[in-house]
Design a protein around this motif. Structure first.
Motif, PDB file in Angstrom:
ATOM      1  N   LEU A 153      83.314  10.561  -7.797  1.00  0.00           N
ATOM      2  CA  LEU A 153      81.963  10.953  -8.186  1.00  0.00           C
ATOM      3  C   LEU A 153      81.833  12.479  -8.202  1.00  0.00           C
ATOM      4  N   THR A 154      82.358  13.141  -7.153  1.00  0.00           N
ATOM      5  CA  THR A 154      82.260  14.605  -7.072  1.00  0.00           C
ATOM      6  C   THR A 154      83.014  15.264  -8.221  1.00  0.00           C
ATOM      7  N   LEU A 155      84.203  14.753  -8.527  1.00  0.00           N
ATOM      8  CA  LEU A 155      85.000  15.313  -9.612  1.00  0.00           C
ATOM      9  C   LEU A 155      84.276  15.172 -10.951  1.00  0.00           C
ATOM     10  N   GLN A 156      83.720  13.975 -11.212  1.00  0.00           N
ATOM     11  CA  GLN A 156      83.050  13.736 -12.492  1.00  0.00           C
ATOM     12  C   GLN A 156      81.779  14.588 -12.626  1.00  0.00           C
ATOM     13  N   LEU A 157      81.025  14.716 -11.536  1.00  0.00           N
ATOM     14  CA  LEU A 157      79.807  15.528 -11.592  1.00  0.00           C
ATOM     15  C   LEU A 157      80.147  17.000 -11.820  1.00  0.00           C
ATOM     16  N   GLY A 158      81.244  17.466 -11.167  1.00  0.00           N
ATOM     17  CA  GLY A 158      81.641  18.861 -11.364  1.00  0.00           C
ATOM     18  C   GLY A 158      82.009  19.123 -12.815  1.00  0.00           C
ATOM     19  N   GLN A 159      82.743  18.205 -13.431  1.00  0.00           N
ATOM     20  CA  GLN A 159      83.104  18.369 -14.838  1.00  0.00           C
ATOM     21  C   GLN A 159      81.867  18.322 -15.726  1.00  0.00           C
ATOM     22  N   MET A 170      97.971   0.019 -22.699  1.00  0.00           N
ATOM     23  CA  MET A 170      97.028   1.037 -22.238  1.00  0.00           C
ATOM     24  C   MET A 170      95.869   1.063 -23.226  1.00  0.00           C
ATOM     25  N   ILE A 171      94.660   0.859 -22.731  1.00  0.00           N
ATOM     26  CA  ILE A 171      93.472   0.705 -23.580  1.00  0.00           C
ATOM     27  C   ILE A 171      92.475   1.793 -23.212  1.00  0.00           C
ATOM     28  N   ASP A 172      91.981   2.519 -24.214  1.00  0.00           N
ATOM     29  CA  ASP A 172      91.034   3.607 -23.966  1.00  0.00           C
ATOM     30  C   ASP A 172      89.866   3.469 -24.942  1.00  0.00           C
ATOM     31  N   ILE A 173      88.641   3.581 -24.415  1.00  0.00           N
ATOM     32  CA  ILE A 173      87.445   3.477 -25.252  1.00  0.00           C
ATOM     33  C   ILE A 173      87.311   4.771 -26.060  1.00  0.00           C
ATOM     34  N   ASP A 174      87.149   4.632 -27.370  1.00  0.00           N
ATOM     35  CA  ASP A 174      87.040   5.791 -28.260  1.00  0.00           C
ATOM     36  C   ASP A 174      85.688   6.465 -28.098  1.00  0.00           C
ATOM     37  N   TYR A 175      85.708   7.786 -27.996  1.00  0.00           N
ATOM     38  CA  TYR A 175      84.493   8.614 -27.963  1.00  0.00           C
ATOM     39  C   TYR A 175      83.524   8.145 -26.863  1.00  0.00           C
ATOM     40  N   PHE A 176      84.056   7.788 -25.739  1.00  0.00           N
ATOM     41  CA  PHE A 176      83.187   7.281 -24.668  1.00  0.00           C
ATOM     42  C   PHE A 176      82.255   8.375 -24.143  1.00  0.00           C
ATOM     43  N   LYS A 177      82.720   9.613 -24.154  1.00  0.00           N
ATOM     44  CA  LYS A 177      81.869  10.699 -23.657  1.00  0.00           C
ATOM     45  C   LYS A 177      80.584  10.816 -24.473  1.00  0.00           C
ATOM     46  N   ARG A 178      80.690  10.510 -25.780  1.00  0.00           N
ATOM     47  CA  ARG A 178      79.482  10.561 -26.608  1.00  0.00           C
ATOM     48  C   ARG A 178      78.440   9.543 -26.140  1.00  0.00           C
ATOM     49  N   VAL A 179      78.911   8.385 -25.700  1.00  0.00           N
ATOM     50  CA  VAL A 179      77.982   7.356 -25.208  1.00  0.00           C
ATOM     51  C   VAL A 179      77.231   7.887 -23.993  1.00  0.00           C
ATOM     52  N   ASN A 180      77.960   8.481 -23.056  1.00  0.00           N
ATOM     53  CA  ASN A 180      77.310   9.026 -21.862  1.00  0.00           C
ATOM     54  C   ASN A 180      76.357  10.167 -22.224  1.00  0.00           C
ATOM     55  N   ASP A 181      76.808  11.035 -23.133  1.00  0.00           N
ATOM     56  CA  ASP A 181      75.967  12.180 -23.511  1.00  0.00           C
ATOM     57  C   ASP A 181      74.717  11.727 -24.246  1.00  0.00           C
ATOM     58  N   GLY A 235      74.335  21.111 -19.942  1.00  0.00           N
ATOM     59  CA  GLY A 235      73.253  21.938 -19.427  1.00  0.00           C
ATOM     60  C   GLY A 235      72.647  21.328 -18.182  1.00  0.00           C
ATOM     61  N   GLU A 236      71.749  22.117 -17.545  1.00  0.00           N
ATOM     62  CA  GLU A 236      71.170  21.644 -16.289  1.00  0.00           C
ATOM     63  C   GLU A 236      70.331  20.384 -16.502  1.00  0.00           C
ATOM     64  N   LEU A 266      72.634  27.251  -7.187  1.00  0.00           N
ATOM     65  CA  LEU A 266      72.118  27.306  -8.559  1.00  0.00           C
ATOM     66  C   LEU A 266      71.361  26.040  -8.930  1.00  0.00           C
ATOM     67  N   PHE A 267      71.738  24.922  -8.289  1.00  0.00           N
ATOM     68  CA  PHE A 267      71.105  23.651  -8.624  1.00  0.00           C
ATOM     69  C   PHE A 267      71.065  22.794  -7.365  1.00  0.00           C
ATOM     70  N   SER A 268      69.976  22.074  -7.173  1.00  0.00           N
ATOM     71  CA  SER A 268      69.852  21.107  -6.085  1.00  0.00           C
ATOM     72  C   SER A 268      69.037  19.930  -6.600  1.00  0.00           C
ATOM     73  N   SER A 269      69.561  18.729  -6.383  1.00  0.00           N
ATOM     74  CA  SER A 269      68.834  17.538  -6.831  1.00  0.00           C
ATOM     75  C   SER A 269      67.546  17.341  -6.047  1.00  0.00           C
ATOM     76  N   LEU A 270      67.364  18.088  -4.928  1.00  0.00           N
ATOM     77  CA  LEU A 270      66.138  17.966  -4.138  1.00  0.00           C
ATOM     78  C   LEU A 270      65.028  18.867  -4.681  1.00  0.00           C
ATOM     79  N   VAL A 271      65.396  19.823  -5.509  1.00  0.00           N
ATOM     80  CA  VAL A 271      64.393  20.723  -6.084  1.00  0.00           C
ATOM     81  C   VAL A 271      63.891  20.110  -7.388  1.00  0.00           C
TER      82      VAL A 271
END
Length: 749
Positions: free
Chosen positions: A71-77, A621-632, A83-84, A116-121
């Motif tokens: 989770l920490t790695l993915q959030l950092g990326q 090996m199976i990879d979903i195409d353009y999966f980042k676009r779905v999340n974005d 953007g914020e 710079l950022f806090s989820s509590l603010v």
């Protein structure tokens, strides 16, 4: 005028009293040793239970840390790429995916430590206005100094924004090799402690989560008393980092409770899990049993002394009675003078029977030569007396008599027959009343066999033990006829007969009565084979219950005198083992096996192919195409639905013998066994088309999904090589335009 007492009668009476007192002293010494051994056995069992439980707990903690690391790695990326505003939504989705209250805050600090950022603010507020800096915090400085390039787990700290005690999971944020800041995921120390408290609700027992430097991260009880503190410096795991687990017994400085502790390091993490079981609670039952036994023996000793006093009076007053009475008195006096009491202590659960030196010598064995088990004693009983002895023991084990007592013949090692008086008592029972331990004495009464009629009433006590055994017990003689069977075995075999009604029944007739399924329980291994003669198996019945079955032959001088079956219901234990194994090997989102579990299956398949080259296998090996676009576009919640949708299609699109897994992110894999590469290519293409023709309702709109698939055949090169080949084929599929299947040919870059 009364005649004076004979002088020799007076001297004999005095000698008898000396013998009685000596025998009682020896008996009480041996009784104390028996009680000590009972306490030691219970203590060993408690330590074993603590070790097994802390091992399972360490696996759970390892899985939790891996999820938080991911989770920490993915959030950092995500912070570096988005953007914020988009990052705030990503943080919200991540927090909702975890248990409520687990993550207190997600924060981003600059390379100078400014938040710079806090989820509590709130979104409409400015973090910079708070002027909060974590430059002095260890979880920032360790990355600034490049002492830690991966996940760092901090001491509990009191949050400057949240105001709560949290454990910081932090990672450095690098862009093009340059440190741009640090991401910090603050996990509630109370949440970690509550998770431990849910498993160990009794405050007498305690579970601890520690850093490997001894700092408390969580405690199942009294968390507020340990936050910001460390365990005492004498704990072994603080000094010897090569040792992965161990034990210690201490009085906890936090609550003053004395406990047995077992600890274990979390694999690949600077964490230690420790479990403490209350010593007073664990030992309460056996201490009460020892106290009851001591009181009983004290009363018995007083009664014996009173009886001896009365017998002495009668002996002195009636020393001139008939020859038969004088002879009986002389034999009794001889037994009291030189009687060597043998003692035994039978563990009804394990079958272990501890006997003292006098018991062994009585049967012609040197110290330590006789096997310390039930069969040694049973084989020494004269064949004509075995049935009556078993009946007496069983009667006592069923609590039909106050104590086990019987007179019978025993065969010494040299073939000589002696008469003995055998006495015993159940000194420990479980909550259901089943006997756990039986202790007693053995006395050579060959010279006073005339008193055996007075001891016959005690023989029924032996049968109570087997009827109270926590499970089923069946014993047959050398001819294969039932000699002993307890009520538990009748219930497990599904027959309503009285156990006594089955005695004498041939083995084949018993198997025919219980039916073919349970008759398999009573299979007799080849007792003529060399090596360990005890056989243990685990079986599952049609109702899904699991049973542990032990078969033990009764041997003497290489001759089999009978056999015993012990059957125990271990369904609860098997269910716990299955639940822990599933938790450690399953991806929480898709319910597919995780990477670790899949790699184990792939290694096993590769090993099989190395020893059986004629077999075939293929890795996808199976990879979903353009999966980042779905999340974005739709958010991470929609992305999770897409992952679950693709996982279901992969799972349902494979054959029953195939295995699929989620390796991480949007990447999946499948292991196809017993299939040629050409057929696997067809299966993979059908799966690709099926996914492409489907769509996912994400709640924000329907999303079309396609996948790219790389295929590589398994060979003797091994699992890691096959994984790299399939990954190269997948790269070729994505480079060729995606939504296609590529087979590794050795030519891919």
């Amino acid at each position: 005028m009364a005649l004076p007492l004979p002088r020799n009668a007076v001297w004999r009476a005095l000698a008898g009293w000396v013998a009685i007192l000596l025998c009682l002293g020896v008996y009480w010494f041996e009784l104390n040793q028996t009680h000590r051994s009972q306490l030691d056995q219970v203590e060993a069992n408690v330590r074993l239970r603590a070790e097994q439980t802390v091992h399972a707990l360490a696996l759970q903690v390892s899985t939790m840390v891996e999820k938080l690391d991911y989770l920490t790695l993915q959030l950092g990326q995500s912070w570096l790429a988005e953007g914020e505003r988009t990052f705030r939504r990503t943080v919200s989705v991540a927090q909702h995916a975890l248990p409520e209250g687990a993550v207190v805050q997600v924060a981003i600090a600059s390379e100078r430590g400014e938040v710079l950022f806090s989820s509590l603010v709130p979104e409409d507020a400015t973090v910079a206005a708070t002027k909060v800096s974590i430059a002095d915090r260890s979880h920032f400085a360790v990355h600034l100094n490049r002492a830690e390039s991966g996940l760092y787990i901090s001491h509990p700290v009191l949050g400057r924004i949240s105001g709560k005690w949290t454990v910081q999971f932090s990672r450095p944020l690098h862009r093009e090799g340059r440190l741009e800041g640090v991401i910090v995921v603050s996990v509630s120390a109370e949440h970690l402690s509550r998770a431990l408290r849910d498993i160990f609700p009794d405050p007498a027992d305690v579970a601890l989560l520690l850093r490997d430097d001894g700092a408390y991260l969580a405690r199942s009880h009294l968390l507020e008393d340990v936050l910001g503190k460390s365990v005492p410096a004498d704990r072994r795991f603080l000094h010897d980092h090569l040792v992965s687990h161990g034990f210690y017994d201490v009085v906890a400085p936090v609550d003053g409770v004395e406990r047995y502790y077992a600890w274990r390091r979390v694999q690949d993490r600077p964490l230690v899990v420790s479990l403490g079981l209350s010593k007073s609670a664990a030992m309460a039952t056996v201490r009460e049993s020892v106290r009851s036994s001591g009181l009983y023996n004290l009363v018995a000793t007083v009664a014996l002394l009173l009886a001896a006093l009365w017998i002495t009076r009668l002996y002195l007053l009636k020393s001139r009675q008939t020859a038969a009475l004088a002879q009986a008195g002389e034999r009794l006096e001889f037994a009291l003078e030189g009687g060597d009491l043998g003692t035994w202590d039978w563990n009804c659960v394990t079958g272990e029977n501890r006997c003292n030196t006098r018991w062994a010598r009585m049967l012609g064995y040197a110290p330590g030569e006789a096997a310390p088990d039930f069969a040694t004693w049973d084989a020494s009983i004269h064949p004509d007396d075995r049935k009556q002895v078993h009946e007496a023991l069983h009667a006592h084990l069923r609590a039909e008599t106050r104590q086990y007592q019987t007179t019978y013949r025993m065969l010494r090692r040299d073939g000589e027959t002696i008469w003995v008086l055998d006495r015993g008592r159940v000194v420990s029972r479980d909550e259901a009343g089943r006997p756990l331990r039986v202790a007693g004495t053995l006395l050579d009464i060959t010279e006073r066999h005339v008193v055996e009629a007075a001891l016959d009433a005690e023989r029924l006590r032996l049968t109570t033990l087997l009827q109270r055994f926590p499970g089923g017990v069946l014993m047959e003689d050398a001819a294969g006829r039932v000699t002993i069977v307890n009520r538990g075995m009748c219930e497990l075999l599904g027959i309503g007969d009285d156990p006594a009604a089955l005695q004498g029944l041939p083995h084949d007739a018993l198997c025919a009565r219980v039916g073919p399924q349970r008759a398999a329980w009573l299979n007799v291994p080849d007792a003529r084979s060399e090596g360990e003669r005890r056989r243990s198996v685990e079986l599952t019945d049609a109702d899904g219950r699991s049973f542990e079955i032990d078969w033990l032959p009764i041997m003497r001088d290489q001759r089999q005198l009978g056999r015993v079956w012990l059957v125990r219901d271990v369904s609860d234990r098997k269910q716990r083992e299955t639940a822990l194994a599933t938790l450690a090997s399953t991806d929480a989102l898709t319910a597919l096996p995780n990477r670790r579990s899949f790699m184990s299956s792939l290694e096993a398949a590769s090993s099989t192919l190395r020893s059986n080259p004629e077999r075939q296998g293929v890795l996808l090996m199976i990879d979903i195409d353009y999966f980042k676009r779905v999340n974005d576009t739709y958010g991470h919640a929609a992305g999770d639905k897409v992952l679950c949708h693709v996982a279901d299609l992969i799972r349902n699109g494979l054959r029953q013998q195939d295995a699929a897994a989620r390796l991480g992110g949007e990447e999946f894999s499948a292991l196809l066994l017993g299939v040629a590469p050409a057929d696997a290519r067809l299966l993979a293409d059908r799966l690709r088309v099926r996914i492409a023709e489907s769509s996912v309702d994400t709640g924000e709109g329907r999303v079309a999904v396609t996948v790219s698939i790389g295929l590589a055949a398994l060979d003797s090169a091994g699992a890691e090589v096959a994984l790299k080949r399939a990954d190269r084929a997948l790269y070729a599929a994505k480079a060729g335009g995606r939504n296609q299947v590529r087979v590794y040919t050795g030519e891919q870059p």
